[in-house]
Enzyme design. Structure first.
Site, mmCIF file in Angstrom:
data_model
loop_
_atom_site.group_PDB
_atom_site.id
_atom_site.type_symbol
_atom_site.label_atom_id
_atom_site.label_comp_id
_atom_site.label_asym_id
_atom_site.label_seq_id
_atom_site.Cartn_x
_atom_site.Cartn_y
_atom_site.Cartn_z
ATOM 1 N N ASN A 1 0.823 -1.229 0.005
ATOM 2 C CA ASN A 1 0.043 0.063 -0.071
ATOM 3 C C ASN A 1 0.925 1.134 0.082
ATOM 4 O O ASN A 1 1.585 1.471 1.039
ATOM 5 C CB ASN A 1 -1.010 0.033 1.146
ATOM 6 C CG ASN A 1 -1.638 1.231 1.261
ATOM 7 O OD1 ASN A 1 -1.612 2.145 0.621
ATOM 8 N ND2 ASN A 1 -2.267 1.543 2.678
ATOM 9 N N TRP A 2 1.080 1.781 -1.159
ATOM 10 C CA TRP A 2 1.830 3.003 -1.225
ATOM 11 C C TRP A 2 1.544 4.214 -0.596
ATOM 12 O O TRP A 2 2.186 5.083 -0.261
ATOM 13 C CB TRP A 2 2.307 3.511 -2.654
ATOM 14 C CG TRP A 2 3.027 2.268 -3.438
ATOM 15 C CD1 TRP A 2 3.484 1.075 -3.109
ATOM 16 C CD2 TRP A 2 3.228 2.537 -4.954
ATOM 17 N NE1 TRP A 2 4.172 0.575 -4.180
ATOM 18 C CE2 TRP A 2 4.170 1.480 -5.479
ATOM 19 C CE3 TRP A 2 3.183 3.624 -5.649
ATOM 20 C CZ2 TRP A 2 4.561 1.062 -6.526
ATOM 21 C CZ3 TRP A 2 3.633 3.422 -7.343
ATOM 22 C CH2 TRP A 2 4.600 2.140 -7.547
ATOM 23 N N LYS A 3 0.205 4.121 -0.051
ATOM 24 C CA LYS A 3 -0.420 5.337 0.299
ATOM 25 C C LYS A 3 -0.220 6.515 -0.577
ATOM 26 O O LYS A 3 -0.217 6.361 -1.786
ATOM 27 C CB LYS A 3 0.159 5.681 1.756
ATOM 28 C CG LYS A 3 0.079 4.439 2.717
ATOM 29 C CD LYS A 3 0.022 4.599 4.226
ATOM 30 C CE LYS A 3 -0.030 3.323 5.058
ATOM 31 N NZ LYS A 3 -0.026 3.214 6.351
ATOM 32 N N GLY B 1 2.778 2.505 10.691
ATOM 33 C CA GLY B 1 3.705 3.518 10.709
ATOM 34 C C GLY B 1 4.413 4.104 11.956
ATOM 35 O O GLY B 1 4.967 4.893 11.920
ATOM 36 N N SER C 1 3.533 -1.773 10.120
ATOM 37 C CA SER C 1 4.902 -1.894 10.432
ATOM 38 C C SER C 1 5.573 -3.341 10.188
ATOM 39 O O SER C 1 6.383 -3.661 10.832
ATOM 40 C CB SER C 1 5.449 -1.589 11.726
ATOM 41 O OG SER C 1 5.002 0.015 12.193
ATOM 42 N N HIS D 1 -9.319 1.549 4.983
ATOM 43 C CA HIS D 1 -8.226 1.460 5.519
ATOM 44 C C HIS D 1 -8.289 2.574 6.850
ATOM 45 O O HIS D 1 -9.091 3.515 6.840
ATOM 46 C CB HIS D 1 -7.171 2.261 4.636
ATOM 47 C CG HIS D 1 -5.809 2.110 5.334
ATOM 48 N ND1 HIS D 1 -5.410 3.239 6.110
ATOM 49 C CD2 HIS D 1 -4.688 1.290 5.086
ATOM 50 C CE1 HIS D 1 -3.929 2.765 6.519
ATOM 51 N NE2 HIS D 1 -3.819 1.367 5.866
ATOM 52 N N GLU E 1 -5.244 -4.812 10.467
ATOM 53 C CA GLU E 1 -4.165 -3.797 10.884
ATOM 54 C C GLU E 1 -4.271 -2.871 12.205
ATOM 55 O O GLU E 1 -5.256 -1.953 12.144
ATOM 56 C CB GLU E 1 -3.894 -2.768 9.906
ATOM 57 C CG GLU E 1 -3.911 -3.290 8.259
ATOM 58 C CD GLU E 1 -3.179 -2.191 7.370
ATOM 59 O OE1 GLU E 1 -2.189 -2.595 6.941
ATOM 60 O OE2 GLU E 1 -3.940 -1.157 7.098
ATOM 61 N N GLU F 1 -6.570 5.094 7.819
ATOM 62 C CA GLU F 1 -6.555 6.430 7.515
ATOM 63 C C GLU F 1 -7.571 7.020 6.954
ATOM 64 O O GLU F 1 -7.967 8.242 7.036
ATOM 65 C CB GLU F 1 -5.305 6.432 6.580
ATOM 66 C CG GLU F 1 -4.072 6.182 7.624
ATOM 67 C CD GLU F 1 -2.742 5.530 6.765
ATOM 68 O OE1 GLU F 1 -2.845 5.716 5.528
ATOM 69 O OE2 GLU F 1 -1.617 5.026 7.406
ATOM 70 N N GLY G 1 2.975 -1.024 4.312
ATOM 71 C CA GLY G 1 3.056 0.257 3.948
ATOM 72 C C GLY G 1 4.374 0.764 3.529
ATOM 73 O O GLY G 1 4.773 0.353 2.328
HETATM 74 P P1 13P Z 1 3.038 0.527 7.573
HETATM 75 O O1 13P Z 1 3.595 -0.783 6.896
HETATM 76 O O2 13P Z 1 3.895 1.775 7.093
HETATM 77 O O3 13P Z 1 3.014 0.495 9.019
HETATM 78 O O4 13P Z 1 1.618 0.619 6.946
HETATM 79 C C1 13P Z 1 0.633 -0.447 7.363
HETATM 80 C C2 13P Z 1 -0.578 0.034 6.663
HETATM 81 O O5 13P Z 1 -1.136 0.726 6.900
HETATM 82 C C3 13P Z 1 -0.885 -0.723 5.259
HETATM 83 O O6 13P Z 1 -2.008 -0.497 4.635
#
Ligand code: 13P
Length: 250
Positions: A11-13, A173, A211, A96, A167, A98, A232
Protein backbone atom coordinates in the site's frame (compact mmCIF):
# COMPACT_ATOMS: atom_id res chain seq x y z
CA UNK A 1 -6.84 -24.83 7.59
CA UNK A 2 -6.39 -25.36 3.88
CA UNK A 3 -3.20 -24.24 2.23
CA UNK A 4 -3.64 -21.21 0.01
CA UNK A 5 -1.25 -18.94 -1.78
CA UNK A 6 -0.36 -15.97 0.36
CA UNK A 7 -1.02 -12.44 -0.84
CA UNK A 8 1.63 -9.79 -0.27
CA UNK A 9 0.11 -6.40 -1.09
CA UNK A 10 1.94 -3.10 -0.98
CA UNK A 11 0.00 0.00 0.00
CA UNK A 12 1.97 2.97 -1.28
CA UNK A 13 -0.44 5.39 0.43
CA UNK A 14 0.09 8.96 -0.87
CA UNK A 15 3.64 8.33 -2.02
CA UNK A 16 5.23 8.04 -5.42
CA UNK A 17 6.36 10.01 -8.45
CA UNK A 18 6.64 8.94 -12.07
CA UNK A 19 10.36 8.36 -11.99
CA UNK A 20 10.48 6.65 -8.61
CA UNK A 21 7.52 4.41 -9.51
CA UNK A 22 9.29 3.32 -12.64
CA UNK A 23 12.38 2.17 -10.75
CA UNK A 24 10.38 0.58 -7.93
CA UNK A 25 8.00 -1.43 -10.12
CA UNK A 26 10.76 -2.59 -12.45
CA UNK A 27 12.80 -3.82 -9.49
CA UNK A 28 9.81 -5.58 -7.92
CA UNK A 29 8.83 -7.25 -11.19
CA UNK A 30 12.40 -8.40 -11.80
CA UNK A 31 12.81 -9.69 -8.25
CA UNK A 32 9.50 -11.53 -7.90
CA UNK A 33 9.87 -13.88 -10.82
CA UNK A 34 10.19 -16.95 -8.61
CA UNK A 35 7.67 -15.83 -6.02
CA UNK A 36 5.29 -18.54 -4.90
CA UNK A 37 2.90 -16.00 -3.41
CA UNK A 38 0.65 -13.51 -5.12
CA UNK A 39 1.95 -9.93 -5.17
CA UNK A 40 0.02 -6.69 -5.63
CA UNK A 41 0.73 -2.98 -5.34
CA UNK A 42 -2.04 -0.56 -4.39
CA UNK A 43 -1.00 2.74 -5.92
CA UNK A 44 -2.41 6.29 -5.95
CA UNK A 45 -5.10 6.63 -8.65
CA UNK A 46 -3.10 8.93 -10.96
CA UNK A 47 -0.41 6.23 -11.29
CA UNK A 48 -2.70 3.32 -12.17
CA UNK A 49 -2.10 3.70 -15.90
CA UNK A 50 1.65 3.96 -15.43
CA UNK A 51 1.88 0.89 -13.20
CA UNK A 52 -0.53 -1.04 -15.41
CA UNK A 53 1.92 -0.54 -18.25
CA UNK A 54 5.04 -1.25 -16.17
CA UNK A 55 3.67 -4.53 -14.82
CA UNK A 56 2.37 -5.85 -18.14
CA UNK A 57 3.55 -9.36 -18.90
CA UNK A 58 4.39 -9.97 -15.23
CA UNK A 59 2.46 -11.63 -12.41
CA UNK A 60 2.28 -8.41 -10.41
CA UNK A 61 -1.33 -7.43 -9.69
CA UNK A 62 -2.61 -3.87 -9.53
CA UNK A 63 -4.63 -2.45 -6.68
CA UNK A 64 -6.33 0.81 -5.75
CA UNK A 65 -6.38 2.34 -2.27
CA UNK A 66 -10.06 3.22 -2.21
CA UNK A 67 -13.16 3.01 -4.40
CA UNK A 68 -16.42 4.92 -4.51
CA UNK A 69 -19.58 3.20 -3.38
CA UNK A 70 -21.25 4.67 -6.49
CA UNK A 71 -20.80 3.46 -10.07
CA UNK A 72 -20.93 6.92 -11.69
CA UNK A 73 -22.46 10.37 -11.32
CA UNK A 74 -22.06 13.70 -9.59
CA UNK A 75 -19.49 12.71 -6.96
CA UNK A 76 -16.62 15.13 -7.43
CA UNK A 77 -13.23 13.68 -6.63
CA UNK A 78 -14.38 10.07 -6.46
CA UNK A 79 -13.15 7.14 -8.53
CA UNK A 80 -15.56 4.32 -9.39
CA UNK A 81 -15.02 0.57 -9.62
CA UNK A 82 -15.81 0.50 -13.37
CA UNK A 83 -13.09 3.13 -13.90
CA UNK A 84 -10.60 1.09 -11.90
CA UNK A 85 -11.51 -1.98 -13.94
CA UNK A 86 -10.54 -0.16 -17.13
CA UNK A 87 -7.00 0.04 -15.78
CA UNK A 88 -6.76 -3.65 -14.92
CA UNK A 89 -7.26 -3.15 -11.20
CA UNK A 90 -7.71 -6.46 -9.38
CA UNK A 91 -7.87 -5.27 -5.73
CA UNK A 92 -9.19 -2.22 -3.92
CA UNK A 93 -8.45 -1.46 -0.31
CA UNK A 94 -11.59 -0.38 1.53
CA UNK A 95 -11.88 0.99 5.05
CA UNK A 96 -8.21 1.63 5.65
CA UNK A 97 -7.87 3.16 9.11
CA UNK A 98 -6.51 6.35 7.55
CA UNK A 99 -9.76 6.70 5.55
CA UNK A 100 -11.82 5.95 8.64
CA UNK A 101 -9.81 8.46 10.69
CA UNK A 102 -9.27 11.36 8.27
CA UNK A 103 -12.30 10.98 6.02
CA UNK A 104 -14.87 9.84 8.54
CA UNK A 105 -15.61 6.58 6.77
CA UNK A 106 -18.12 4.52 8.72
CA UNK A 107 -18.51 0.75 8.91
CA UNK A 108 -21.62 1.03 6.72
CA UNK A 109 -19.82 3.05 4.04
CA UNK A 110 -16.90 0.64 4.01
CA UNK A 111 -19.35 -2.23 3.48
CA UNK A 112 -20.94 -0.35 0.55
CA UNK A 113 -17.53 0.23 -1.00
CA UNK A 114 -16.79 -3.49 -0.74
CA UNK A 115 -20.12 -4.16 -2.44
CA UNK A 116 -19.34 -1.74 -5.29
CA UNK A 117 -15.95 -3.37 -5.85
CA UNK A 118 -17.38 -6.89 -5.90
CA UNK A 119 -20.14 -5.86 -8.29
CA UNK A 120 -17.50 -4.86 -10.82
CA UNK A 121 -15.10 -7.75 -10.50
CA UNK A 122 -12.67 -6.11 -8.08
CA UNK A 123 -11.68 -7.89 -4.88
CA UNK A 124 -12.03 -5.60 -1.88
CA UNK A 125 -9.33 -5.75 0.78
CA UNK A 126 -11.49 -4.82 3.76
CA UNK A 127 -9.45 -3.38 6.62
CA UNK A 128 -10.27 -3.72 10.29
CA UNK A 129 -8.27 -2.80 13.36
CA UNK A 130 -8.45 -1.26 16.81
CA UNK A 131 -6.78 1.90 18.08
CA UNK A 132 -4.35 1.85 21.00
CA UNK A 133 -7.02 3.27 23.32
CA UNK A 134 -9.44 0.54 22.25
CA UNK A 135 -6.83 -2.19 22.80
CA UNK A 136 -5.95 -0.82 26.21
CA UNK A 137 -9.63 -0.71 27.11
CA UNK A 138 -9.94 -4.39 26.21
CA UNK A 139 -12.18 -3.63 23.22
CA UNK A 140 -10.10 -5.18 20.43
CA UNK A 141 -12.43 -8.09 19.80
CA UNK A 142 -15.56 -5.99 19.92
CA UNK A 143 -14.16 -3.38 17.51
CA UNK A 144 -12.82 -5.70 14.82
CA UNK A 145 -15.92 -7.87 14.98
CA UNK A 146 -18.18 -4.84 14.55
CA UNK A 147 -16.13 -3.64 11.56
CA UNK A 148 -16.17 -7.03 9.84
CA UNK A 149 -19.84 -7.65 10.69
CA UNK A 150 -20.84 -4.61 8.65
CA UNK A 151 -19.00 -5.96 5.59
CA UNK A 152 -20.52 -9.42 6.07
CA UNK A 153 -23.99 -7.97 6.54
CA UNK A 154 -23.95 -6.23 3.15
CA UNK A 155 -21.89 -8.81 1.23
CA UNK A 156 -22.87 -12.06 2.92
CA UNK A 157 -23.72 -13.88 -0.30
CA UNK A 158 -20.20 -13.44 -1.69
CA UNK A 159 -18.20 -12.96 1.47
CA UNK A 160 -15.79 -15.76 0.53
CA UNK A 161 -14.67 -13.54 -2.38
CA UNK A 162 -13.23 -10.79 -0.23
CA UNK A 163 -9.83 -10.31 1.37
CA UNK A 164 -9.70 -9.09 4.96
CA UNK A 165 -6.79 -7.14 6.42
CA UNK A 166 -6.24 -6.86 10.16
CA UNK A 167 -4.20 -3.75 10.83
CA UNK A 168 -3.98 -2.68 14.46
CA UNK A 169 -3.99 1.12 14.21
CA UNK A 170 -1.28 1.43 16.87
CA UNK A 171 1.09 -0.59 14.67
CA UNK A 172 0.61 1.43 11.47
CA UNK A 173 3.64 3.51 10.61
CA UNK A 174 4.84 3.40 14.21
CA UNK A 175 7.50 0.72 13.97
CA UNK A 176 5.57 -1.08 16.68
CA UNK A 177 4.33 -4.46 15.48
CA UNK A 178 1.84 -6.86 16.96
CA UNK A 179 3.60 -9.99 18.16
CA UNK A 180 2.85 -13.07 16.07
CA UNK A 181 0.75 -14.37 18.98
CA UNK A 182 -1.22 -11.12 19.35
CA UNK A 183 -1.84 -11.05 15.63
CA UNK A 184 -2.80 -14.72 15.35
CA UNK A 185 -5.29 -14.33 18.18
CA UNK A 186 -7.23 -11.64 16.30
CA UNK A 187 -6.90 -13.39 12.93
CA UNK A 188 -8.39 -16.55 14.46
CA UNK A 189 -11.32 -14.52 15.78
CA UNK A 190 -11.94 -13.05 12.34
CA UNK A 191 -11.74 -16.51 10.77
CA UNK A 192 -14.35 -17.75 13.22
CA UNK A 193 -16.61 -14.84 12.37
CA UNK A 194 -16.26 -15.57 8.65
CA UNK A 195 -16.97 -19.25 9.30
CA UNK A 196 -20.31 -18.32 10.80
CA UNK A 197 -21.17 -16.57 7.51
CA UNK A 198 -19.76 -18.95 4.91
CA UNK A 199 -18.75 -22.58 4.61
CA UNK A 200 -15.70 -21.33 2.70
CA UNK A 201 -14.07 -19.24 5.41
CA UNK A 202 -10.82 -21.16 4.95
CA UNK A 203 -10.58 -19.74 1.44
CA UNK A 204 -10.65 -16.13 2.63
CA UNK A 205 -7.24 -14.57 2.92
CA UNK A 206 -6.76 -12.57 6.10
CA UNK A 207 -3.76 -10.26 5.67
CA UNK A 208 -1.78 -8.67 8.44
CA UNK A 209 -0.57 -5.09 8.39
CA UNK A 210 1.15 -2.55 10.59
CA UNK A 211 4.90 -2.02 10.43
CA UNK A 212 5.42 -5.36 8.70
CA UNK A 213 9.00 -5.40 7.41
CA UNK A 214 11.77 -7.60 6.11
CA UNK A 215 12.78 -8.58 9.64
CA UNK A 216 9.41 -9.49 11.16
CA UNK A 217 7.45 -10.75 8.14
CA UNK A 218 8.48 -14.39 8.34
CA UNK A 219 7.33 -14.92 11.92
CA UNK A 220 4.00 -13.18 11.30
CA UNK A 221 3.39 -15.04 8.04
CA UNK A 222 4.10 -18.37 9.77
CA UNK A 223 0.94 -18.05 11.85
CA UNK A 224 -1.87 -20.38 10.78
CA UNK A 225 -4.45 -17.63 10.15
CA UNK A 226 -2.15 -15.02 8.61
CA UNK A 227 -2.51 -15.41 4.86
CA UNK A 228 -0.41 -12.51 3.71
CA UNK A 229 0.54 -8.94 4.42
CA UNK A 230 -0.59 -5.40 3.69
CA UNK A 231 2.64 -3.47 3.66
CA UNK A 232 2.97 0.30 3.88
CA UNK A 233 6.43 1.85 4.28
CA UNK A 234 8.41 -1.28 3.43
CA UNK A 235 6.59 -1.62 0.09
CA UNK A 236 8.28 1.58 -1.11
CA UNK A 237 11.74 0.00 -0.99
CA UNK A 238 12.18 -2.79 -3.51
CA UNK A 239 14.75 -4.81 -1.51
CA UNK A 240 12.56 -4.76 1.61
CA UNK A 241 9.39 -5.56 -0.28
CA UNK A 242 11.14 -8.41 -2.09
CA UNK A 243 12.30 -9.89 1.21
CA UNK A 244 8.72 -9.88 2.45
CA UNK A 245 7.63 -11.52 -0.82
CA UNK A 246 10.29 -14.19 -0.24
CA UNK A 247 8.96 -14.74 3.30
CA UNK A 248 5.46 -15.09 1.85
CA UNK A 249 6.70 -17.66 -0.63
CA UNK A 250 7.89 -20.12 2.02
P1 13P B 1 3.09 0.52 7.55
O1 13P B 1 3.57 -0.80 7.00
O2 13P B 1 3.82 1.69 7.00
O3 13P B 1 3.00 0.48 9.04
O4 13P B 1 1.59 0.69 7.03
C1 13P B 1 0.72 -0.36 7.18
C2 13P B 1 -0.53 -0.05 6.44
O5 13P B 1 -1.28 0.81 6.83
C3 13P B 1 -0.79 -0.78 5.19
O6 13P B 1 -2.06 -0.53 4.73
Amino acid sequence: MTQKRKLIAGNWKMNGALQANDALVRAVVAGMQDAACEVAVCVPAPYLAQVQMLKSGSKLELGAQDVSQHASGAYTGEVSAPMLREFGVRYAIVGHSERRQYHGETDALVAEKARAALAHGITPIACVGETLAEREAGQTEEVVKRQLAAVIHVNGHCISEIVVAYEPVWAIGTGRTATPEQAQQVHALLRKQLAAATAQADRVRILHGGSMNAANAASLLAQPDIDGGLIGGASLKAPDFLQIIAAGSR
